[in-house]
Design an enzyme around this catalytic site. Structure first.
Site, PDB file in Angstrom:
ATOM      1  CE  LYS A   1      -4.594   1.852  -0.355  1.00 48.00           C
ATOM      2  NZ  LYS A   1      -3.913   0.604  -0.002  1.00 48.00           N
TER       3      LYS A   1
ATOM      4  CB  SER B   1      -4.049   1.424   4.280  1.00 48.29           C
ATOM      5  OG  SER B   1      -3.263   1.071   3.168  1.00 48.29           O
TER       6      SER B   1
ATOM      7  CB  SER C   1      -0.951   0.012   1.204  1.00 50.59           C
ATOM      8  OG  SER C   1      -2.035  -0.856   0.987  1.00 50.59           O
TER       9      SER C   1
END
Length: 412
Positions: free
Chosen positions: A93, A150, A90
């Site tokens: 992101k 997240s 993640s």
């Protein structure tokens, strides 16, 4: 008689100016000298950042790759397998967030823009806020879901809003990565789920994190949130970055965990004016991830400091211009930071040197690099900062020169 003499003088000046302009065009920028220094004048494509060799610290980290970077200069203070390509979960992101903030800054979106939820976003697995097709949140709410929890579904919904579809958005992610110099990064999705070919490196993550900190400080408003809620309190958000409650000075940025990537983090922290970025990829456990990030940050804060930038011996406010109706242009020193990274206990050895040409050749454009400030520690160059023109100085044409001559005669 006085008017005639003045006209002759102006005509002579005009002829001399035309000759000088021709010579200057043929020979280039002309003589350049250093003010407060002895180096050559900076060129427009001079590097703005000097990266020092990483320290040989002997740190023991439980992870596949790591890097410690100071974001003001991009100086690397520690590295472990920094260019090995691997999944980053993640932490992906961060690029999704960058493109979103740039869309906001470009006026395409606002924090109040509603973000629709598609079937595609709804079917994202992993961490999520359980979005339903047709459900709408504001972009501000989606950013909180991405930064705090997240949420994969929120990240994909935002990607579809910004790019029109996730595949188009992924193309934008890869194009932006190339522009930032993330040479070993390839994105395949907007959220970081394990996908073949979705790879990056510790160095590239640090480059992205640094750019975000330097250009999108509003991100820290979101990454610094510990707990929040959505749906009128029905959906609780708890930050996945546990260092927010454990480490003094922590400000962000992003965690990530998948079976392919292991446990990862890009952590930013600030103490006494010094900001550091610690990237840890491929840790075997969450505890190892946070311990490794803490070890890196502790090492940086223990050995380095943010020292006030040394005073320049001279700091001209303007610079003469040849071949323009403008006699001079003001100088812009905005690139100079207030502090500079040094090893602790060595601030007394700092000095600053300013390099400028004697004069500029027209045309000069506002924002054009015209000089540099070099920071030295003893005889070691630590960094260079651009000095820019703060106004335009157009090239004086023959017609313009005749107009000046006419004005001179009328003034006589």
């Amino acid at each position: 008689m006085e008017r005639r003499n003045l006209a002759l003088l102006c005509a002579g000046v005009l002829c001399f100016w035309l000759f000088a302009l021709a010579v200057g065009t043929a020979q280039g920028a002309g003589l350049r000298v250093a003010i407060g220094g002895t180096g050559p004048a900076v060129q427009a494509d001079a590097p703005a950042v000097l990266a020092a060799a990483p320290a040989n610290s002997g740190l023991q980290l439980e992870c596949r790759a790591a890097i410690l970077m100071e974001p003001e200069t991009g100086r690397v203070l520690y590295e472990k397998a920094p260019d090995e390509r691997m999944p980053i979960a993640s932490i992906t992101k961060l690029m999704t967030l960058l493109l979103t903030f740039e869309a906001i800054r470009g006026g395409k979106l606002t924090l109040d823009t509603p973000v629709p939820v598609s079937e595609h976003a709804y079917h994202m697995g992993g961490s999520q806020i359980w979005l339903e097709p047709g459900e709408q949140f504001t972009l501000d709410e989606m950013l909180r879901a991405i930064c705090v929890s997240s949420a994969n579904d929120a990240a994909v919904a935002v990607a579809e809003l910004v790019g029109g579809s996730e595949p188009v958005f992924v193309e934008q992610m890869n194009a932006r990565a190339a522009e930032l110099g993330m040479t070993n990064t390839t994105f395949r999705n907007a959220c970081g789920l394990d996908t073949e070919g979705h790879l990056s490196t510790a160095r590239d993550v640090a480059i992205l994190s640094r750019y975000l900190l330097n250009t999108c400080p509003e991100l820290l408003h979101y990454t610094g949130i510990w707990t929040d809620s959505l749906r009128n309190g029905q959906t609780q958000l708890v930050n996945t970055n546990k260092l927010l409650r454990r480490y003094s000075g922590i400000t962000g940025l992003k965690t990530g965990t998948t079976s392919g990537a292991g446990v990862c983090i890009s952590a930013s922290a600030t103490r006494d004016g010094l900001t550091l970025i610690a990237v840890v990829l491929g840790s075997p456990s969450s505890a190892d991830r946070f311990h490794s990030a803490t070890t890196l940050l502790d090492y940086g804060f223990a050995n380095y400091a943010a020292a006030p930038l040394p005073t320049l011996p001279e700091r001209p406010l303007e610079l003469a211009v040849k071949g323009s109706a403008e006699d001079s242009v003001p100088l812009d020193y905005a690139a100079l930071p207030e502090t500079i990274l040094i090893e602790k206990g060595t601030a007394s050895a700092l000095r600053a040197e300013l390099t400028l040409p004697e004069a500029l050749e027209a045309p000069v454009e506002k924002g054009q690099t015209v000089g540099k400030v070099s920071i030295f520690q003893d005889d070691t160059l630590l960094n260079e900062y651009e000095v820019k023109a703060a106004a335009d100085a157009p090239l004086l044409t023959f017609g313009g020169a005749l107009e000046l001559l006419w004005q001179c005669l009328l003034g006589a």
